[in-house]
Each structure stands twice: as C-alpha cells, then as structure tokens.
Design a protein around this motif. Structure first.
Motif, PDB file in Angstrom:
ATOM      1  N   GLU A 291       7.049  -3.897  -8.628  1.00 57.45           N
ATOM      2  CA  GLU A 291       6.649  -3.437  -7.291  1.00 57.45           C
ATOM      3  C   GLU A 291       6.345  -1.944  -7.376  1.00 57.45           C
ATOM      4  O   GLU A 291       7.135  -1.184  -7.912  1.00 57.45           O
ATOM      5  N   ARG A 292       5.199  -1.547  -6.817  1.00 58.97           N
ATOM      6  CA  ARG A 292       4.813  -0.134  -6.949  1.00 58.97           C
ATOM      7  C   ARG A 292       5.620   0.787  -6.029  1.00 58.97           C
ATOM      8  O   ARG A 292       5.770   1.964  -6.295  1.00 58.97           O
TER       9      ARG A 292
ATOM     10  N   CYS B 212       7.232  -3.831   9.658  1.00 59.52           N
ATOM     11  CA  CYS B 212       7.028  -4.697  10.830  1.00 59.52           C
ATOM     12  C   CYS B 212       8.388  -4.962  11.469  1.00 59.52           C
ATOM     13  O   CYS B 212       9.009  -6.004  11.218  1.00 59.52           O
TER      14      CYS B 212
ATOM     15  N   PHE C  47       8.958 -13.388  12.602  1.00 62.39           N
ATOM     16  CA  PHE C  47       8.808 -13.763  11.200  1.00 62.39           C
ATOM     17  C   PHE C  47       9.784 -14.885  10.844  1.00 62.39           C
ATOM     18  O   PHE C  47      10.949 -14.823  11.239  1.00 62.39           O
TER      19      PHE C  47
ATOM     20  N   THR D  28      -0.432  -9.163  -4.775  1.00 66.82           N
ATOM     21  CA  THR D  28      -0.642  -7.744  -4.476  1.00 66.82           C
ATOM     22  C   THR D  28      -1.026  -7.478  -3.020  1.00 66.82           C
ATOM     23  O   THR D  28      -1.304  -6.329  -2.658  1.00 66.82           O
TER      24      THR D  28
ATOM     25  N   ALA E 280      -2.865  -7.211   0.738  1.00 64.45           N
ATOM     26  CA  ALA E 280      -4.189  -6.797   1.216  1.00 64.45           C
ATOM     27  C   ALA E 280      -4.141  -5.322   1.597  1.00 64.45           C
ATOM     28  O   ALA E 280      -3.074  -4.760   1.800  1.00 64.45           O
TER      29      ALA E 280
HETATM   30  C1  LIG Z   1       1.363  -5.298  11.565  1.00 58.02           C
HETATM   31  C2  LIG Z   1       1.593  -6.672  11.056  1.00 58.02           C
HETATM   32  C3  LIG Z   1       2.251  -7.553  11.863  1.00 58.02           C
HETATM   33  C4  LIG Z   1       2.531  -8.837  11.411  1.00 58.02           C
HETATM   34  N1  LIG Z   1       3.221  -9.668  12.240  1.00 58.02           N
HETATM   35  C5  LIG Z   1       3.581 -10.892  11.794  1.00 58.02           C
HETATM   36  C6  LIG Z   1       4.418 -11.742  12.599  1.00 58.02           C
HETATM   37  O1  LIG Z   1       4.804 -11.395  13.726  1.00 58.02           O
HETATM   38  N2  LIG Z   1       4.771 -12.944  12.088  1.00 58.02           N
HETATM   39  C7  LIG Z   1       4.371 -13.339  10.847  1.00 58.02           C
HETATM   40  O2  LIG Z   1       4.746 -14.433  10.408  1.00 58.02           O
HETATM   41  N3  LIG Z   1       3.572 -12.560  10.081  1.00 58.02           N
HETATM   42  C8  LIG Z   1       3.169 -11.353  10.517  1.00 58.02           C
HETATM   43  N4  LIG Z   1       2.387 -10.548   9.731  1.00 58.02           N
HETATM   44  C9  LIG Z   1       1.851 -11.084   8.470  1.00 58.02           C
HETATM   45  C10 LIG Z   1       2.812 -10.988   7.282  1.00 58.02           C
HETATM   46  O3  LIG Z   1       3.647  -9.886   7.431  1.00 58.02           O
HETATM   47  C11 LIG Z   1       2.007 -10.847   5.996  1.00 58.02           C
HETATM   48  O4  LIG Z   1       1.082 -11.910   5.927  1.00 58.02           O
HETATM   49  C12 LIG Z   1       2.865 -10.906   4.733  1.00 58.02           C
HETATM   50  O5  LIG Z   1       4.010 -10.103   4.851  1.00 58.02           O
HETATM   51  C13 LIG Z   1       2.020 -10.482   3.530  1.00 58.02           C
HETATM   52  O6  LIG Z   1       2.758 -10.642   2.354  1.00 58.02           O
HETATM   53  P1  LIG Z   1       2.103 -10.415   0.909  1.00 58.02           P
HETATM   54  O7  LIG Z   1       3.211 -10.582  -0.055  1.00 58.02           O
HETATM   55  O8  LIG Z   1       0.896 -11.243   0.736  1.00 58.02           O
HETATM   56  O9  LIG Z   1       1.564  -8.909   0.906  1.00 58.02           O
HETATM   57  P2  LIG Z   1       2.304  -7.500   1.038  1.00 58.02           P
HETATM   58  O10 LIG Z   1       3.420  -7.528   1.982  1.00 58.02           O
HETATM   59  O11 LIG Z   1       1.206  -6.522   1.285  1.00 58.02           O
HETATM   60  O12 LIG Z   1       2.907  -7.255  -0.425  1.00 58.02           O
HETATM   61  C14 LIG Z   1       2.140  -6.863  -1.526  1.00 58.02           C
HETATM   62  C15 LIG Z   1       3.004  -5.997  -2.416  1.00 58.02           C
HETATM   63  O13 LIG Z   1       2.332  -5.760  -3.653  1.00 58.02           O
HETATM   64  C16 LIG Z   1       2.555  -4.423  -4.061  1.00 58.02           C
HETATM   65  N5  LIG Z   1       1.462  -4.073  -4.980  1.00 58.02           N
HETATM   66  C17 LIG Z   1       0.123  -4.071  -4.713  1.00 58.02           C
HETATM   67  N6  LIG Z   1      -0.584  -3.741  -5.808  1.00 58.02           N
HETATM   68  C18 LIG Z   1       0.319  -3.533  -6.802  1.00 58.02           C
HETATM   69  C19 LIG Z   1       0.196  -3.170  -8.174  1.00 58.02           C
HETATM   70  N7  LIG Z   1      -0.996  -2.975  -8.752  1.00 58.02           N
HETATM   71  N8  LIG Z   1       1.332  -3.028  -8.903  1.00 58.02           N
HETATM   72  C20 LIG Z   1       2.556  -3.245  -8.338  1.00 58.02           C
HETATM   73  N9  LIG Z   1       2.725  -3.596  -7.038  1.00 58.02           N
HETATM   74  C21 LIG Z   1       1.622  -3.743  -6.283  1.00 58.02           C
HETATM   75  C22 LIG Z   1       2.551  -3.655  -2.745  1.00 58.02           C
HETATM   76  O14 LIG Z   1       3.201  -2.416  -2.852  1.00 58.02           O
HETATM   77  C23 LIG Z   1       3.288  -4.626  -1.813  1.00 58.02           C
HETATM   78  O15 LIG Z   1       4.677  -4.411  -1.796  1.00 58.02           O
HETATM   79  C24 LIG Z   1       2.101  -9.252  10.135  1.00 58.02           C
HETATM   80  C25 LIG Z   1       1.411  -8.357   9.307  1.00 58.02           C
HETATM   81  C26 LIG Z   1       1.156  -7.083   9.754  1.00 58.02           C
HETATM   82  C27 LIG Z   1       0.434  -6.132   8.837  1.00 58.02           C
END
Ligand SMILES: Cc1cc2nc3c(=O)[nH]c(=O)nc-3n(C[C@H](O)[C@H](O)[C@H](O)COP(=O)(O)OP(=O)(O)OC[C@H]3O[C@@H](n4cnc5c(N)ncnc54)[C@H](O)[C@@H]3O)c2cc1C
Length: 410
Positions: free
Chosen positions: A35-36, A47, A52, A117, A119
C-alpha cells in the motif's frame, strides 16, 4: 537492494485489495499486500459517513469501520502488509515487481498478483474550463480528505461541479462544517450519484441541484472569486442568455473517477468503455496469473461489490499458487443496447457469473436480456448511477460458446 518472495502479491490496500488478501490467506497461501499510503483502507478512510457494508457485513458501517474490520481480519490471518510502498513496475510475465519506499527501492517475486489500485479523480485540467487559474479549485476527494482527515476547510462559499456521489456527500459535509454551498451543477439532465445521496445530502439541506447546467468560466486573481454557470442543451452546448455568476471562493470538482491503470505493467488489456482492466468473472486479466478487482476494473457504486470482487480475485489467485486445475476459456461479453459500463468483459465458465451493468440513460421500466443464457430480468426504474447487479449460476455457463450479448430494452 532488498528482495522478497511471496505467493500472492496484492497491490493496493483499499476494500478490494484487503478482501483479496484475506480470501487468499484463508485459502492457505502466503500473502503480501503493498500500500502506498501509511495505512490501508484507501478511499474508505476519508468516507466518515454511514452507508458501507450492508451486503458484505450485513451491517451499516462508516468507511473507516469497514476498513478496520477488514484490516483486523487480515491481522488474524497473518497477511503481511507493507505500507508506504509504491509499485512502480510489474513484469507481468515473470511476476517480478519493483517497489519504491522511503527506505529505497525493493523487489518482490510473486506467483500470482492481484491489482487493486482503485480509481483517481478527473482533474480540473481535463475539463478545459476557460478563465483564470486561481487557488480554490479542488477535486472533491482532496476536499474530503482536507475536511475529514486534516481538519481544514477548503474555503467559505462553494459551488460543486458534478453530481457524482463524492460531490453530493461533500455538499452535505461542507454545509455541516459551516461552509455555504450555493449549489451542485450537473450537465446531465439527471444526477450522477445515488438517489439516496441526492435526498440525504442535497434535499435535506436545501442545497439546489442545477441539472443540465455547467461551469463555463472561472475568474479570480489569486483566489477564486466567481464562477459562470450556464444551462446546456442535450449536446452540452451552453444556451446563450442563461448564464449566471456565482460569487464563490471554492469550486469543488466531482466530475468522475477514472480507474487507475496507468504505468503498472505491459500487455494488460483495458476495457475501452469501463476504462479499467478487462477481467473475466474469475477476476483474471488477459495475462495468466494477474488478477484485478475493484475500482481499477470499473467504478463501482458500492464497497460491497468491490469487496466481493476482491474476495473472488484472491480466491482465484490462490488457486494458481496451489496449482489447482483451472479453465482458461474466456468468452467475450458484448454490450448491446443501453448498456454502458459492464463487468465482466469475459466469461470463464468455472466461476459463477456476477454481472454489473450501468445503464446509459434513466429508464422507467426495462428488461436485461441475455439471449444465449435464456435470461430476461425486468426492472422498475433504473438510473445510470445505480448498477444493476445479479448472479448467474456457473451450471448455466457450461455449454456456452461464442460471444455473449447483454442488452437492456425499454
Ligand atoms: C466520497 C465517496 C463516498 C462513497 N460512499 C459510499 C457509500 O456510502 N457506500 C458504499 O458502499 N460505497 C461508497 N463509496 C464507494 C467505495 O468507497 C469504493 O467503491 C471502494 O472503497 C473502492 O475500493 P478500491 O479498493 O477499489 O479502491 P481504493 O479505496 O481507492 O483503494 C486503492 C488503494 O490502492 C493504493 N494504490 C494505488 N496505486 C498504488 C500503487 N501503484 N502502489 C501501491 N498502492 C497503490 C491506494 O493508495 C489505495 O489505498 C464511496 C466512495 C467515495 C469516493
């Protein structure tokens, strides 16, 4: 230079990555998660609202609570987490990964990799809005981070451009923190975020939503002073005579998320519409042994979907390590009428098929049709902001041949 070895390497510690790491670890293989940031959780950490985990944990949690649950379970299952580690390059064929950390560069050899990673937000530069380039213009995620994690307000009077969920949630958050939010401006004739967020974040706080409007000019010397808003036609062309200035010192941009797929590794196929990694229902990319899950595949509405996909990715990555027999057939999925974002891009019959569809436009009534599988799923009222999601049992997939078309008719 330090060199490590692992069975499954998970890149990115948001909901998708943590779920993947947990399921792979529960399957009995060695798992390392990179994790970066300083801590895992990804976007969940900022959030702080509820909403959630209703499906994944059958409980309504805040973002940090959801992240804490996954992190605690990873601890119990001995997932090795290396934070402050940014993956710079992946040799997708050999699964050899180069990582940058405060201690310097190190490398990891993995047997299977899960990319999670997330969005990134569409930046101001990409919107090409004419005018000055003053301070006071923020992408919504940054503003959310400032308010929720760094205890700093971005300004005093704000306008929000884009009605995606982050924009809607920030309208409420900034209001609660004492800022004046003059409105949310959306170029589409309908809101981009979930209906529940329009009601709970705008209507409950009397914040106007200007549909079919956009920002056409920003002005300010050092700090933003005013923003010109115009009504637009169906081609998003400003309609003359409808312009109005808003005196604000802050413009918050919630103009969409883009899957984070750049610079990671060669030869990984991208789905042109989703703009994320093209995966099958096993979450495998076109490169054997490399999986992807979460918002870097497509921007999902709910963390429950993201975590469920991460879980499947981790399970299938562990099968590679354990050399369990896997089928490699990948049947393309083709978008028919009214289908925008669509996951998966391919079908592999060994796994149940979880389908996620984003409609291209709102519909009062419609039916999802998959002729080759004999599926007709009617629905009442569908909007692009809320994915249609259902599961097809793998037993139905065994005889499948040739591309499968998914369409939605009104
Ligand atoms: C404002 C907001 C409100 C939301 N509200 C809700 C809600 O009420 N209910 C619900 O169910 N969902 C909600 N969501 C959606 C949900 O939070 C997201 O869909 C989900 O958390 C995304 O998870 P992810 O693991 O795909 O991405 P992320 O959480 O973006 O995780 C990606 C991780 O990868 C790491 N990373 C990226 N590139 C690299 C690299 N090259 N090397 C090492 N690490 C890296 C980043 O640092 C990050 O920690 C919300 C989202 C947002 C933005």
């Amino acid at each position: 230079m330090e060199h490590l070895e692992t069975d499954v390497l998970v890149i990115g510690g948001g909901a998708a990555g943590m779920a993947a790491a947990l399921s792979a670890s529960r399957a009995g293989v060695r798992v390392t998660l990179l994790e970066r940031e300083k801590k895992t959780g990804g976007v969940l950490n900022q959030c702080i609202h509820h909403g959630f985990g209703l499906q994944f944990y059958q409980q309504e949690l805040t973002g940090p609570e959801f992240a804490f649950r996954l992190q605690s379970e990873m601890n119990e299952h001995s997932v090795k987490v290396i934070s402050e580690s940014y993956v710079r390059h992946i040799n997708t064929k050999s699964k050899y990964v180069e990582v940058i950390s405060p201690e310097g560069v190190f490398t990891i050899q993995a047997k299977a990799i899960v990319l999670s990673t997330g969005a990134r937000e569409r930046p101001f530069g990409a919107l090409q809005i004419p005018g000055d380039r003053p301070a006071g213009i923020y992408v919504a995620g940054l503003a959310q981070r400032m308010v929720n994690l760094e205890n700093t307000l971005p300004g005093r009077r704000a306008l929000i451009l884009g009605s995606g969920d982050i924009g809607l949630i920030m309208a409420r958050r900034l209001t609660l923190e004492g800022m004046e939010v003059l409105g949310v401006v959306e170029r589409l004739p309908y809101a981009g975020g979930l209906t529940r967020n329009v009601v709970q974040c705008l209507e409950d706080y009397d914040i106007p939503l200007y549909l079919s409007h956009t920002v056409v000019e920003v002005r300010g010397n050092k700090r933003l002073e005013k923003v010109l808003v115009s009504e637009v036609d169906e081609n998003f062309t400003p309609i003359s005579g409808t312009q109005k200035w808003f005196n604000v010192d802050t413009l918050i941009l919630s103009a969409g998320l883009i899957p984070q797929v750049e610079d990671l590794g060669e030869n990984l196929e991208i789905d042109a519409i989703n703009r994320g990694f093209a995966v099958s229902n096993t979450c495998e990319t076109n490169v054997p042994g490399i999986f992807a899950a979460g918002n870097n595949v497509a921007v999902f509405d709910l963390v429950d979907y993201v975590a469920a996909e991460g879980w499947i990715a981790g399970q299938n990555a562990s099968k590679i390590v354990k050399d369990q027999k896997r089928e490699s057939k990948r049947i393309p999925v083709i978008r028919g009428k009214n289908v925008g974002v669509l996951v998966p891009t391919y079908i592999t019959p060994e796994e149940h098929l979880r389908i996620y569809i984003r409609l291209k436009k709102p519909m009062d009534k419609g039916t999802v049709i998959i002729k080759k599988l004999g599926i007709e799923k009617p629905f009442n009222y569908g909007v692009p902001s809320e994915m249609i999601n259902f599961v097809v049992n793998r037993d139905k997939l065994q005889e499948l041949k040739g591309p499968v078309k998914i369409e939605v008719i009104e």
